[in-house]
Design a protein around this motif. Sequence first.
Motif, PDB file in Angstrom:
ATOM      1  N   GLU A  83       0.837  -1.205   0.000  1.00 38.82           N
ATOM      2  CA  GLU A  83       0.000   0.000   0.000  1.00 38.82           C
ATOM      3  C   GLU A  83       0.869   1.251   0.000  1.00 38.82           C
ATOM      4  N   ALA A  84       1.926   1.185   0.823  1.00 39.76           N
ATOM      5  CA  ALA A  84       2.828   2.344   0.904  1.00 39.76           C
ATOM      6  C   ALA A  84       3.475   2.604  -0.453  1.00 39.76           C
ATOM      7  N   THR A  85       3.886   1.517  -1.123  1.00 42.64           N
ATOM      8  CA  THR A  85       4.502   1.664  -2.444  1.00 42.64           C
ATOM      9  C   THR A  85       3.513   2.279  -3.418  1.00 42.64           C
ATOM     10  N   ALA A  86       2.270   1.748  -3.368  1.00 48.04           N
ATOM     11  CA  ALA A  86       1.251   2.253  -4.278  1.00 48.04           C
ATOM     12  C   ALA A  86       0.982   3.726  -3.999  1.00 48.04           C
ATOM     13  N   GLU A  87       0.888   4.047  -2.680  1.00 48.24           N
ATOM     14  CA  GLU A  87       0.606   5.430  -2.289  1.00 48.24           C
ATOM     15  C   GLU A  87       1.736   6.346  -2.742  1.00 48.24           C
ATOM     16  N   ARG A  88       2.950   5.848  -2.570  1.00 50.78           N
ATOM     17  CA  ARG A  88       4.118   6.627  -2.950  1.00 50.78           C
ATOM     18  C   ARG A  88       4.087   6.914  -4.449  1.00 50.78           C
ATOM     19  N   GLN A  89       3.775   5.834  -5.196  1.00 45.16           N
ATOM     20  CA  GLN A  89       3.720   5.960  -6.647  1.00 45.16           C
ATOM     21  C   GLN A  89       2.656   6.984  -7.038  1.00 45.16           C
ATOM     22  N   ARG A  90       1.490   6.858  -6.323  1.00 39.22           N
ATOM     23  CA  ARG A  90       0.373   7.754  -6.636  1.00 39.22           C
ATOM     24  C   ARG A  90       0.763   9.205  -6.340  1.00 39.22           C
ATOM     25  N   LEU A  91       1.397   9.392  -5.162  1.00 39.88           N
ATOM     26  CA  LEU A  91       1.797  10.752  -4.781  1.00 39.88           C
ATOM     27  C   LEU A  91       2.826  11.309  -5.754  1.00 39.88           C
ATOM     28  N   LEU A  92       3.745  10.422  -6.139  1.00 41.22           N
ATOM     29  CA  LEU A  92       4.775  10.863  -7.098  1.00 41.22           C
ATOM     30  C   LEU A  92       4.129  11.293  -8.407  1.00 41.22           C
ATOM     31  N   ASP A  93       3.168  10.434  -8.849  1.00 38.07           N
ATOM     32  CA  ASP A  93       2.483  10.748 -10.108  1.00 38.07           C
ATOM     33  C   ASP A  93       1.759  12.081  -9.994  1.00 38.07           C
ATOM     34  N   ARG A  96       4.135  14.866  -9.941  1.00 40.17           N
ATOM     35  CA  ARG A  96       4.682  15.079 -11.289  1.00 40.17           C
ATOM     36  C   ARG A  96       3.656  15.818 -12.160  1.00 40.17           C
ATOM     37  N   LYS A  97       2.404  15.321 -12.007  1.00 40.72           N
ATOM     38  CA  LYS A  97       1.331  15.939 -12.796  1.00 40.72           C
ATOM     39  C   LYS A  97       1.195  17.407 -12.419  1.00 40.72           C
ATOM     40  N   GLU A  98       1.207  17.632 -11.079  1.00 48.27           N
ATOM     41  CA  GLU A  98       1.038  18.995 -10.592  1.00 48.27           C
ATOM     42  C   GLU A  98       2.168  19.873 -11.089  1.00 48.27           C
ATOM     43  N   SER A  99       3.367  19.272 -11.004  1.00 48.63           N
ATOM     44  CA  SER A  99       4.524  20.057 -11.430  1.00 48.63           C
ATOM     45  C   SER A  99       4.447  20.331 -12.928  1.00 48.63           C
ATOM     46  N   ASP A 100       3.963  19.329 -13.654  1.00 50.75           N
ATOM     47  CA  ASP A 100       3.786  19.530 -15.100  1.00 50.75           C
ATOM     48  C   ASP A 100       2.805  20.663 -15.353  1.00 50.75           C
ATOM     49  N   ARG A 103       4.301  23.872 -14.441  1.00 53.03           N
ATOM     50  CA  ARG A 103       5.291  24.291 -15.434  1.00 53.03           C
ATOM     51  C   ARG A 103       4.582  24.821 -16.686  1.00 53.03           C
ATOM     52  N   THR A 104       3.528  24.069 -17.068  1.00 48.23           N
ATOM     53  CA  THR A 104       2.775  24.498 -18.254  1.00 48.23           C
ATOM     54  C   THR A 104       2.207  25.893 -18.026  1.00 48.23           C
ATOM     55  N   LYS A 105       1.606  26.033 -16.785  1.00 47.97           N
ATOM     56  CA  LYS A 105       0.999  27.332 -16.475  1.00 47.97           C
ATOM     57  C   LYS A 105       2.052  28.423 -16.510  1.00 47.97           C
ATOM     58  N   TRP A 106       3.168  28.071 -15.896  1.00 47.01           N
ATOM     59  CA  TRP A 106       4.253  29.063 -15.818  1.00 47.01           C
ATOM     60  C   TRP A 106       4.729  29.437 -17.216  1.00 47.01           C
ATOM     61  N   GLN A 107       4.918  28.371 -18.023  1.00 47.02           N
ATOM     62  CA  GLN A 107       5.360  28.623 -19.395  1.00 47.02           C
ATOM     63  C   GLN A 107       4.335  29.485 -20.130  1.00 47.02           C
ATOM     64  N   GLU A 108       3.048  29.110 -19.827  1.00 49.88           N
ATOM     65  CA  GLU A 108       1.947  29.845 -20.462  1.00 49.88           C
ATOM     66  C   GLU A 108       2.018  31.308 -20.056  1.00 49.88           C
ATOM     67  N   ALA A 109       2.176  31.481 -18.713  1.00 48.85           N
ATOM     68  CA  ALA A 109       2.221  32.853 -18.195  1.00 48.85           C
ATOM     69  C   ALA A 109       3.396  33.606 -18.784  1.00 48.85           C
ATOM     70  N   LEU A 110       4.508  32.889 -18.862  1.00 51.11           N
ATOM     71  CA  LEU A 110       5.715  33.514 -19.404  1.00 51.11           C
ATOM     72  C   LEU A 110       5.492  33.940 -20.845  1.00 51.11           C
TER      73      LEU A 110
END
Lengths: 272, 231
Positions: A83-93, A96-100, A103-110
Amino acid sequence: MLIDWFTVIAQALNFLILVWLLKRFLYKPILNALDAREKRIATELADADAKKTEAGQERDEFTRKNEEFDQQRAALLKKAEDEATAERQRLLDEARKESDTLRTKWQEALRSEHQSLNKELTRRTREEIFAIARKTLADLATTSLEERLGEVFIRRLREMDGQAKEGLAEALKTASDPAIVRSAFDLPAEQRAAIQHALNETFSAEIHVRFEPAPDLVSGIELTTNGQKVAWSIADYLVSLEKDVGELLKEKAKPEANADAPPEQPANEHGT
Amino acid sequence: MRLSPDEIIFWQYGFIKLNATIVVTWGLMLLLTIGSTAITRHLSAGLKRSRWQNLLEIVVTAIEKQIEEVGLSHPHKYLSFLGTIFLFVATASLCTIIPGYEPPTGSLSTTVALALCVFVAVPLFGIEEQGVGGYLKSYLKPTIIMLPFNVISEISRTLALAVRLFGNMMSGAMIVGILLTITPFIFPIVMSLLGLLTGMVQAYIFSILATVYIAAATRTRQHEPESGSAP
Protein backbone atom coordinates in the motif's frame (compact mmCIF):
# COMPACT_ATOMS: atom_id res chain seq x y z
CA MET A 1 6.47 -81.37 83.66
CA LEU A 2 7.46 -78.48 81.42
CA ILE A 3 4.14 -78.26 79.66
CA ASP A 4 1.25 -76.90 81.63
CA TRP A 5 -1.82 -77.53 79.49
CA PHE A 6 -3.91 -74.84 81.06
CA THR A 7 -1.18 -72.35 80.25
CA VAL A 8 -0.99 -73.76 76.72
CA ILE A 9 -4.69 -73.17 76.18
CA ALA A 10 -4.53 -69.77 77.81
CA GLN A 11 -1.53 -68.75 75.71
CA ALA A 12 -3.19 -70.01 72.53
CA LEU A 13 -6.24 -67.90 73.39
CA ASN A 14 -4.02 -64.98 74.29
CA PHE A 15 -2.26 -65.34 70.98
CA LEU A 16 -5.50 -65.42 69.03
CA ILE A 17 -6.73 -62.35 70.90
CA LEU A 18 -3.46 -60.61 70.15
CA VAL A 19 -3.87 -61.51 66.45
CA TRP A 20 -7.28 -59.89 66.46
CA LEU A 21 -6.09 -56.85 68.42
CA LEU A 22 -3.12 -56.22 66.18
CA LYS A 23 -5.21 -56.73 63.09
CA ARG A 24 -7.69 -54.21 64.44
CA PHE A 25 -5.20 -51.62 65.73
CA LEU A 26 -2.06 -52.10 63.70
CA TYR A 27 -2.24 -53.85 60.33
CA LYS A 28 -5.52 -52.50 59.12
CA PRO A 29 -4.89 -48.79 59.82
CA ILE A 30 -1.33 -49.01 58.54
CA LEU A 31 -2.32 -50.83 55.38
CA ASN A 32 -5.22 -48.45 54.85
CA ALA A 33 -2.91 -45.49 55.26
CA LEU A 34 -0.45 -47.04 52.84
CA ASP A 35 -3.19 -47.74 50.34
CA ALA A 36 -4.56 -44.23 50.73
CA ARG A 37 -1.12 -42.78 50.20
CA GLU A 38 -0.49 -44.96 47.18
CA LYS A 39 -3.85 -44.00 45.79
CA ARG A 40 -3.15 -40.37 46.47
CA ILE A 41 0.27 -40.59 44.84
CA ALA A 42 -1.26 -42.38 41.90
CA THR A 43 -3.92 -39.68 41.66
CA GLU A 44 -1.29 -37.00 41.89
CA LEU A 45 0.77 -38.72 39.22
CA ALA A 46 -2.29 -39.05 37.05
CA ASP A 47 -3.04 -35.39 37.69
CA ALA A 48 0.52 -34.50 36.83
CA ASP A 49 0.24 -36.56 33.66
CA ALA A 50 -3.03 -34.88 32.80
CA LYS A 51 -1.51 -31.50 33.49
CA LYS A 52 1.51 -32.41 31.44
CA THR A 53 -0.71 -33.46 28.58
CA GLU A 54 -2.73 -30.30 28.98
CA ALA A 55 0.41 -28.22 29.10
CA GLY A 56 1.65 -29.99 26.00
CA GLN A 57 -1.61 -29.25 24.26
CA GLU A 58 -1.50 -25.65 25.39
CA ARG A 59 2.07 -25.38 24.21
CA ASP A 60 1.09 -26.80 20.84
CA GLU A 61 -1.83 -24.43 20.72
CA PHE A 62 0.40 -21.54 21.66
CA THR A 63 2.98 -22.52 19.06
CA ARG A 64 0.26 -22.79 16.46
CA LYS A 65 -1.17 -19.41 17.43
CA ASN A 66 2.28 -17.92 17.39
CA GLU A 67 2.89 -19.20 13.91
CA GLU A 68 -0.49 -17.94 12.83
CA PHE A 69 0.27 -14.58 14.35
CA ASP A 70 3.64 -14.46 12.61
CA GLN A 71 2.01 -15.26 9.32
CA GLN A 72 -0.67 -12.66 9.86
CA ARG A 73 1.91 -10.10 10.83
CA ALA A 74 3.99 -10.89 7.78
CA ALA A 75 0.88 -10.65 5.59
CA LEU A 76 -0.12 -7.34 7.16
CA LEU A 77 3.40 -6.00 6.81
CA LYS A 78 3.49 -7.01 3.17
CA LYS A 79 0.10 -5.46 2.58
CA ALA A 80 1.19 -2.25 4.28
CA GLU A 81 4.37 -2.19 2.23
CA ASP A 82 2.43 -2.72 -0.97
CA GLU A 83 0.00 0.00 0.00
CA ALA A 84 2.83 2.34 0.90
CA THR A 85 4.50 1.66 -2.44
CA ALA A 86 1.25 2.25 -4.28
CA GLU A 87 0.61 5.43 -2.29
CA ARG A 88 4.12 6.63 -2.95
CA GLN A 89 3.72 5.96 -6.65
CA ARG A 90 0.37 7.75 -6.64
CA LEU A 91 1.80 10.75 -4.78
CA LEU A 92 4.78 10.86 -7.10
CA ASP A 93 2.48 10.75 -10.11
CA GLU A 94 0.31 13.45 -8.61
CA ALA A 95 3.29 15.60 -7.82
CA ARG A 96 4.68 15.08 -11.29
CA LYS A 97 1.33 15.94 -12.80
CA GLU A 98 1.04 18.99 -10.59
CA SER A 99 4.52 20.06 -11.43
CA ASP A 100 3.79 19.53 -15.10
CA THR A 101 0.65 21.62 -14.76
CA LEU A 102 2.52 24.31 -12.89
CA ARG A 103 5.29 24.29 -15.43
CA THR A 104 2.78 24.50 -18.25
CA LYS A 105 1.00 27.33 -16.47
CA TRP A 106 4.25 29.06 -15.82
CA GLN A 107 5.36 28.62 -19.40
CA GLU A 108 1.95 29.84 -20.46
CA ALA A 109 2.22 32.85 -18.19
CA LEU A 110 5.72 33.51 -19.40
CA ARG A 111 4.65 33.25 -22.98
CA SER A 112 1.61 35.41 -22.34
CA GLU A 113 3.75 37.97 -20.57
CA HIS A 114 6.22 37.84 -23.34
CA GLN A 115 3.48 38.33 -25.84
CA SER A 116 1.88 41.19 -24.00
CA LEU A 117 5.30 42.79 -23.59
CA ASN A 118 5.89 42.28 -27.23
CA LYS A 119 2.53 43.76 -28.04
CA GLU A 120 3.04 46.66 -25.72
CA LEU A 121 6.47 47.23 -27.21
CA THR A 122 5.07 47.04 -30.72
CA ARG A 123 2.22 49.37 -29.84
CA ARG A 124 4.50 51.85 -28.14
CA THR A 125 6.98 51.72 -30.94
CA ARG A 126 4.26 52.25 -33.45
CA GLU A 127 2.74 55.08 -31.47
CA GLU A 128 6.15 56.58 -30.98
CA ILE A 129 6.94 56.32 -34.67
CA PHE A 130 3.73 57.92 -35.65
CA ALA A 131 4.02 60.54 -32.99
CA ILE A 132 7.45 61.38 -34.32
CA ALA A 133 6.12 61.45 -37.86
CA ARG A 134 3.21 63.62 -36.83
CA LYS A 135 5.44 65.90 -34.83
CA THR A 136 7.91 66.18 -37.69
CA LEU A 137 5.20 66.98 -40.13
CA ALA A 138 3.55 69.39 -37.74
CA ASP A 139 6.86 71.12 -37.12
CA LEU A 140 7.49 71.28 -40.80
CA ALA A 141 4.10 72.80 -41.42
CA THR A 142 4.50 76.34 -42.52
CA THR A 143 2.10 78.82 -43.96
CA SER A 144 3.06 77.84 -47.45
CA LEU A 145 2.40 74.28 -46.63
CA GLU A 146 -0.91 75.21 -45.08
CA GLU A 147 -1.76 77.12 -48.10
CA ARG A 148 -0.74 74.26 -50.30
CA LEU A 149 -2.89 71.98 -48.21
CA GLY A 150 -5.84 74.33 -48.60
CA GLU A 151 -5.35 74.36 -52.34
CA VAL A 152 -5.22 70.58 -52.45
CA PHE A 153 -8.42 70.45 -50.40
CA ILE A 154 -10.17 72.91 -52.65
CA ARG A 155 -9.03 71.05 -55.76
CA ARG A 156 -10.32 67.84 -54.34
CA LEU A 157 -13.67 69.47 -53.63
CA ARG A 158 -13.88 70.68 -57.13
CA GLU A 159 -12.77 67.42 -58.65
CA MET A 160 -15.41 65.44 -56.74
CA ASP A 161 -17.57 63.48 -59.05
CA GLY A 162 -20.83 61.64 -59.38
CA GLN A 163 -22.17 59.76 -56.44
CA ALA A 164 -19.88 61.22 -53.83
CA LYS A 165 -20.63 64.75 -54.85
CA GLU A 166 -24.38 64.10 -54.87
CA GLY A 167 -24.32 62.43 -51.47
CA LEU A 168 -22.41 65.33 -50.01
CA ALA A 169 -24.66 67.88 -51.65
CA GLU A 170 -27.70 66.12 -50.22
CA ALA A 171 -26.15 66.07 -46.82
CA LEU A 172 -25.26 69.71 -46.98
CA LYS A 173 -28.76 70.65 -47.98
CA THR A 174 -30.54 68.59 -45.35
CA ALA A 175 -28.21 69.51 -42.54
CA SER A 176 -29.67 71.85 -39.97
CA ASP A 177 -26.33 72.72 -38.48
CA PRO A 178 -23.63 74.37 -40.47
CA ALA A 179 -20.98 72.11 -41.97
CA ILE A 180 -17.79 71.91 -40.00
CA VAL A 181 -14.42 72.40 -41.59
CA ARG A 182 -11.68 71.22 -39.26
CA SER A 183 -8.01 71.81 -39.74
CA ALA A 184 -4.84 71.12 -37.85
CA PHE A 185 -4.10 74.80 -37.72
CA ASP A 186 -6.11 78.00 -37.81
CA LEU A 187 -6.98 78.72 -41.41
CA PRO A 188 -6.18 82.25 -42.56
CA ALA A 189 -9.10 84.37 -43.70
CA GLU A 190 -8.15 84.08 -47.40
CA GLN A 191 -8.14 80.34 -47.25
CA ARG A 192 -11.44 80.32 -45.37
CA ALA A 193 -12.91 82.52 -48.08
CA ALA A 194 -11.41 80.33 -50.82
CA ILE A 195 -12.86 77.19 -49.22
CA GLN A 196 -16.28 78.90 -48.79
CA HIS A 197 -16.09 79.98 -52.34
CA ALA A 198 -15.13 76.61 -53.63
CA LEU A 199 -17.97 75.00 -51.67
CA ASN A 200 -20.48 77.48 -52.96
CA GLU A 201 -19.30 76.90 -56.51
CA THR A 202 -19.13 73.20 -56.30
CA PHE A 203 -22.57 72.71 -54.79
CA SER A 204 -24.09 75.80 -56.38
CA ALA A 205 -25.54 76.96 -53.08
CA GLU A 206 -24.79 79.09 -50.07
CA ILE A 207 -23.13 76.64 -47.69
CA HIS A 208 -22.92 77.61 -44.03
CA VAL A 209 -19.56 76.61 -42.75
CA ARG A 210 -17.97 76.70 -39.33
CA PHE A 211 -14.21 76.50 -39.02
CA GLU A 212 -12.66 74.59 -36.13
CA PRO A 213 -9.05 73.85 -35.36
CA ALA A 214 -8.22 70.11 -34.81
CA PRO A 215 -4.61 69.45 -33.90
CA ASP A 216 -4.97 65.66 -34.34
CA LEU A 217 -5.52 66.19 -38.05
CA VAL A 218 -1.86 66.16 -38.94
CA SER A 219 -1.37 68.66 -41.68
CA GLY A 220 -4.85 68.24 -43.08
CA ILE A 221 -8.32 69.66 -43.56
CA GLU A 222 -11.66 67.93 -43.40
CA LEU A 223 -15.28 68.84 -44.09
CA THR A 224 -17.91 67.11 -42.01
CA THR A 225 -21.64 67.46 -42.37
CA ASN A 226 -24.55 65.26 -41.39
CA GLY A 227 -22.46 62.09 -41.42
CA GLN A 228 -20.72 62.88 -44.74
CA LYS A 229 -17.03 63.83 -44.84
CA VAL A 230 -14.46 65.09 -47.27
CA ALA A 231 -10.96 65.12 -45.97
CA TRP A 232 -7.38 65.20 -46.77
CA SER A 233 -4.53 65.05 -44.34
CA ILE A 234 -1.22 63.41 -43.76
CA ALA A 235 -2.89 61.67 -40.77
CA ASP A 236 -4.87 59.66 -43.25
CA TYR A 237 -1.69 58.40 -44.78
CA LEU A 238 -0.33 57.69 -41.38
CA VAL A 239 -3.47 55.89 -40.29
CA SER A 240 -3.36 53.81 -43.43
CA LEU A 241 0.26 52.96 -42.81
CA GLU A 242 -0.42 52.24 -39.16
CA LYS A 243 -3.15 49.88 -40.18
CA ASP A 244 -0.85 48.01 -42.51
CA VAL A 245 1.83 47.70 -39.86
CA GLY A 246 -0.73 46.58 -37.29
CA GLU A 247 -2.00 43.89 -39.60
CA LEU A 248 1.49 42.72 -40.26
CA LEU A 249 2.19 42.43 -36.53
CA LYS A 250 -1.16 40.78 -35.97
CA GLU A 251 -0.28 38.09 -38.47
CA LYS A 252 2.98 37.39 -36.68
CA ALA A 253 1.51 37.44 -33.21
CA LYS A 254 -0.69 34.74 -31.71
CA PRO A 255 -4.44 34.90 -32.13
CA GLU A 256 -4.67 36.33 -28.59
CA ALA A 257 -3.28 39.53 -29.98
CA ASN A 258 -6.71 40.20 -31.40
CA ALA A 259 -7.53 42.57 -28.58
CA ASP A 260 -4.81 44.90 -29.67
CA ALA A 261 -6.60 46.08 -32.80
CA PRO A 262 -5.27 49.00 -34.78
CA PRO A 263 -6.82 52.37 -33.97
CA GLU A 264 -10.18 52.72 -35.54
CA GLN A 265 -10.08 54.39 -38.80
CA PRO A 266 -12.42 57.34 -39.09
CA ALA A 267 -15.21 56.96 -41.61
CA ASN A 268 -13.42 58.04 -44.68
CA GLU A 269 -14.95 57.67 -48.04
CA HIS A 270 -12.44 59.59 -49.92
CA GLY A 271 -9.23 59.30 -47.98
CA THR A 272 -6.36 57.77 -49.90
CA MET B 1 16.49 -73.90 89.57
CA ARG B 2 13.55 -72.58 87.66
CA LEU B 3 13.26 -73.59 84.02
CA SER B 4 10.01 -71.84 83.11
CA PRO B 5 8.05 -68.79 84.25
CA ASP B 6 5.12 -71.24 84.51
CA GLU B 7 6.46 -72.13 87.85
CA ILE B 8 5.79 -68.64 89.24
CA ILE B 9 2.17 -68.89 90.20
CA PHE B 10 0.37 -65.80 91.44
CA TRP B 11 -3.07 -67.27 91.94
CA GLN B 12 -4.55 -70.77 91.61
CA TYR B 13 -8.03 -72.22 91.77
CA GLY B 14 -7.90 -75.92 91.08
CA PHE B 15 -6.97 -76.39 87.41
CA ILE B 16 -7.10 -72.70 86.73
CA LYS B 17 -4.02 -70.77 87.64
CA LEU B 18 -2.49 -67.42 86.95
CA ASN B 19 1.24 -67.81 86.43
CA ALA B 20 3.96 -65.38 85.29
CA THR B 21 3.75 -66.57 81.67
CA ILE B 22 0.15 -65.54 81.29
CA VAL B 23 0.57 -62.30 83.19
CA VAL B 24 3.63 -61.25 81.20
CA THR B 25 1.86 -62.19 77.98
CA TRP B 26 -1.00 -59.95 78.95
CA GLY B 27 1.47 -57.21 79.64
CA LEU B 28 3.03 -57.69 76.21
CA MET B 29 -0.40 -57.74 74.61
CA LEU B 30 -1.26 -54.51 76.38
CA LEU B 31 2.01 -52.93 75.33
CA LEU B 32 1.61 -53.93 71.69
CA THR B 33 -2.02 -52.86 71.52
CA ILE B 34 -1.57 -49.55 73.29
CA GLY B 35 1.55 -48.78 71.28
CA SER B 36 -0.19 -49.57 68.00
CA THR B 37 -3.27 -47.57 68.98
CA ALA B 38 -1.20 -44.60 70.07
CA ILE B 39 0.62 -44.53 66.78
CA THR B 40 -2.21 -45.41 64.42
CA ARG B 41 -4.65 -42.96 66.01
CA HIS B 42 -2.99 -40.08 64.19
CA LEU B 43 -2.18 -41.78 60.93
CA SER B 44 -1.47 -39.57 58.00
CA ALA B 45 -2.23 -40.61 54.46
CA GLY B 46 -0.20 -37.72 53.16
CA LEU B 47 3.45 -37.50 52.30
CA LYS B 48 4.38 -36.12 55.74
CA ARG B 49 4.13 -38.54 58.64
CA SER B 50 5.48 -39.09 62.14
CA ARG B 51 8.64 -41.13 62.87
CA TRP B 52 6.62 -43.75 64.75
CA GLN B 53 4.26 -44.15 61.87
CA ASN B 54 7.26 -44.51 59.61
CA LEU B 55 8.64 -47.23 61.89
CA LEU B 56 5.37 -49.16 61.92
CA GLU B 57 5.00 -48.81 58.18
CA ILE B 58 8.51 -50.17 57.68
CA VAL B 59 7.81 -53.11 60.00
CA VAL B 60 4.48 -53.96 58.38
CA THR B 61 5.73 -53.62 54.83
CA ALA B 62 8.87 -55.63 55.64
CA ILE B 63 6.77 -58.49 57.05
CA GLU B 64 4.49 -58.30 54.05
CA LYS B 65 7.46 -58.40 51.70
CA GLN B 66 8.94 -61.40 53.51
CA ILE B 67 5.67 -63.33 53.23
CA GLU B 68 5.48 -62.51 49.54
CA GLU B 69 9.09 -63.57 48.96
CA VAL B 70 8.47 -66.95 50.55
CA GLY B 71 5.76 -67.56 47.99
CA LEU B 72 2.39 -66.46 49.26
CA SER B 73 0.83 -64.41 46.55
CA HIS B 74 -1.76 -62.65 48.77
CA PRO B 75 0.25 -61.50 51.82
CA HIS B 76 -2.64 -59.41 53.22
CA LYS B 77 -4.55 -62.55 54.11
CA TYR B 78 -1.71 -64.05 56.16
CA LEU B 79 -0.25 -60.82 57.49
CA SER B 80 -2.26 -60.75 60.73
CA PHE B 81 -1.33 -64.28 61.74
CA LEU B 82 2.30 -64.43 60.66
CA GLY B 83 3.01 -60.78 61.55
CA THR B 84 1.64 -61.29 65.07
CA ILE B 85 3.83 -64.38 65.62
CA PHE B 86 6.90 -62.36 64.65
CA LEU B 87 5.95 -59.25 66.65
CA PHE B 88 5.02 -61.27 69.75
CA VAL B 89 8.19 -63.34 69.78
CA ALA B 90 10.38 -60.36 68.94
CA THR B 91 8.82 -58.16 71.62
CA ALA B 92 9.08 -60.95 74.15
CA SER B 93 12.82 -61.27 73.53
CA LEU B 94 13.43 -57.50 73.24
CA CYS B 95 11.93 -56.99 76.69
CA THR B 96 14.63 -59.18 78.25
CA ILE B 97 16.62 -55.96 78.72
CA ILE B 98 14.13 -55.11 81.48
CA PRO B 99 15.51 -56.42 84.81
CA GLY B 100 13.39 -59.09 86.45
CA TYR B 101 11.54 -59.78 83.25
CA GLU B 102 10.74 -63.36 82.33
CA PRO B 103 10.08 -63.87 78.61
CA PRO B 104 6.84 -65.86 78.11
CA THR B 105 8.49 -67.53 75.11
CA GLY B 106 10.89 -69.10 77.62
CA SER B 107 7.95 -71.27 78.69
CA LEU B 108 7.38 -74.45 76.76
CA SER B 109 3.65 -74.02 77.25
CA THR B 110 3.74 -70.75 75.29
CA THR B 111 5.86 -72.11 72.46
CA VAL B 112 3.67 -75.22 72.29
CA ALA B 113 0.62 -73.00 72.14
CA LEU B 114 2.17 -71.01 69.28
CA ALA B 115 3.24 -74.20 67.50
CA LEU B 116 -0.24 -75.62 67.90
CA CYS B 117 -1.72 -72.49 66.44
CA VAL B 118 0.57 -72.96 63.42
CA PHE B 119 -0.30 -76.66 63.36
CA VAL B 120 -4.00 -75.77 63.11
CA ALA B 121 -3.56 -72.77 60.84
CA VAL B 122 -1.62 -74.68 58.16
CA PRO B 123 -4.42 -77.11 57.24
CA LEU B 124 -7.03 -74.34 57.61
CA PHE B 125 -5.28 -72.09 55.12
CA GLY B 126 -4.57 -75.11 52.91
CA ILE B 127 -8.22 -76.18 52.89
CA GLU B 128 -9.38 -72.62 52.27
CA GLU B 129 -7.09 -72.40 49.29
CA GLN B 130 -7.61 -75.78 47.64
CA GLY B 131 -10.57 -77.43 49.37
CA VAL B 132 -10.66 -80.38 51.80
CA GLY B 133 -10.01 -83.01 49.14
CA GLY B 134 -7.24 -81.10 47.52
CA TYR B 135 -5.56 -80.52 50.83
CA LEU B 136 -5.88 -84.13 52.05
CA LYS B 137 -4.56 -85.40 48.72
CA SER B 138 -1.31 -83.57 49.40
CA TYR B 139 -0.62 -86.16 52.16
CA LEU B 140 -0.69 -88.93 49.54
CA LYS B 141 2.09 -87.42 47.51
CA PRO B 142 4.27 -88.55 45.89
CA THR B 143 2.76 -92.04 46.69
CA ILE B 144 0.27 -93.40 49.17
CA ILE B 145 3.16 -95.04 51.00
CA MET B 146 4.32 -91.61 52.03
CA LEU B 147 1.09 -90.90 53.99
CA PRO B 148 2.38 -91.98 57.45
CA PHE B 149 5.63 -90.15 56.86
CA ASN B 150 3.78 -87.00 55.85
CA VAL B 151 1.67 -87.18 59.01
CA ILE B 152 4.72 -87.80 61.18
CA SER B 153 6.52 -84.88 59.52
CA GLU B 154 3.55 -82.63 60.22
CA ILE B 155 3.59 -83.47 63.90
CA SER B 156 7.33 -83.52 64.34
CA ARG B 157 7.85 -80.15 62.69
CA THR B 158 5.30 -78.64 65.05
CA LEU B 159 7.12 -80.13 67.99
CA ALA B 160 10.44 -78.92 66.61
CA LEU B 161 9.01 -75.46 66.18
CA ALA B 162 7.92 -75.36 69.82
CA VAL B 163 11.05 -76.87 71.31
CA ARG B 164 13.43 -74.78 69.17
CA LEU B 165 11.97 -71.51 70.38
CA PHE B 166 11.64 -72.68 73.97
CA GLY B 167 15.21 -74.03 74.07
CA ASN B 168 16.70 -70.85 72.68
CA MET B 169 14.74 -68.49 74.86
CA MET B 170 15.07 -70.56 77.99
CA SER B 171 18.80 -71.08 77.47
CA GLY B 172 19.33 -67.39 76.86
CA ALA B 173 17.75 -66.47 80.19
CA MET B 174 19.41 -69.39 81.87
CA ILE B 175 22.90 -68.51 80.62
CA VAL B 176 22.58 -64.95 81.85
CA GLY B 177 21.41 -66.26 85.23
CA ILE B 178 24.29 -68.72 85.52
CA LEU B 179 26.88 -66.24 84.29
CA LEU B 180 25.74 -63.68 86.80
CA THR B 181 26.68 -66.10 89.56
CA ILE B 182 30.10 -66.88 88.03
CA THR B 183 31.35 -63.72 86.30
CA PRO B 184 29.91 -60.45 87.49
CA PHE B 185 29.76 -57.08 85.74
CA ILE B 186 30.59 -56.87 82.04
CA PHE B 187 30.25 -60.41 80.75
CA PRO B 188 26.53 -60.90 81.44
CA ILE B 189 25.81 -57.72 79.49
CA VAL B 190 27.53 -59.15 76.44
CA MET B 191 25.53 -62.32 76.88
CA SER B 192 22.38 -60.24 77.17
CA LEU B 193 23.20 -58.59 73.84
CA LEU B 194 23.75 -62.03 72.35
CA GLY B 195 20.44 -63.08 73.85
CA LEU B 196 18.72 -60.12 72.12
CA LEU B 197 20.26 -61.14 68.80
CA THR B 198 19.26 -64.82 69.16
CA GLY B 199 15.79 -63.68 70.25
CA MET B 200 15.36 -61.67 67.05
CA VAL B 201 16.75 -64.53 64.98
CA GLN B 202 14.35 -66.98 66.67
CA ALA B 203 11.42 -64.66 66.02
CA TYR B 204 12.42 -64.53 62.38
CA ILE B 205 12.95 -68.29 62.16
CA PHE B 206 9.66 -69.12 63.85
CA SER B 207 7.58 -66.84 61.66
CA ILE B 208 9.42 -67.71 58.45
CA LEU B 209 8.97 -71.45 59.11
CA ALA B 210 5.27 -70.90 59.75
CA THR B 211 5.11 -68.99 56.47
CA VAL B 212 6.88 -71.78 54.65
CA TYR B 213 4.48 -74.38 56.05
CA ILE B 214 1.45 -72.36 55.06
CA ALA B 215 2.94 -71.68 51.65
CA ALA B 216 3.59 -75.41 51.18
CA ALA B 217 0.01 -76.19 52.11
CA THR B 218 -1.53 -73.58 49.80
CA ARG B 219 0.84 -73.83 46.84
CA THR B 220 0.46 -77.54 46.09
CA ARG B 221 -2.14 -77.13 43.40
CA GLN B 222 -0.36 -74.32 41.62
CA HIS B 223 2.79 -76.47 41.38
CA GLU B 224 1.06 -79.77 40.70
CA PRO B 225 3.14 -80.66 37.62
CA GLU B 226 6.31 -80.40 39.70
CA SER B 227 4.67 -82.10 42.74
CA GLY B 228 6.33 -82.87 46.07
CA SER B 229 6.93 -79.26 46.86
CA ALA B 230 6.45 -79.85 50.58
CA PRO B 231 9.64 -79.16 52.53
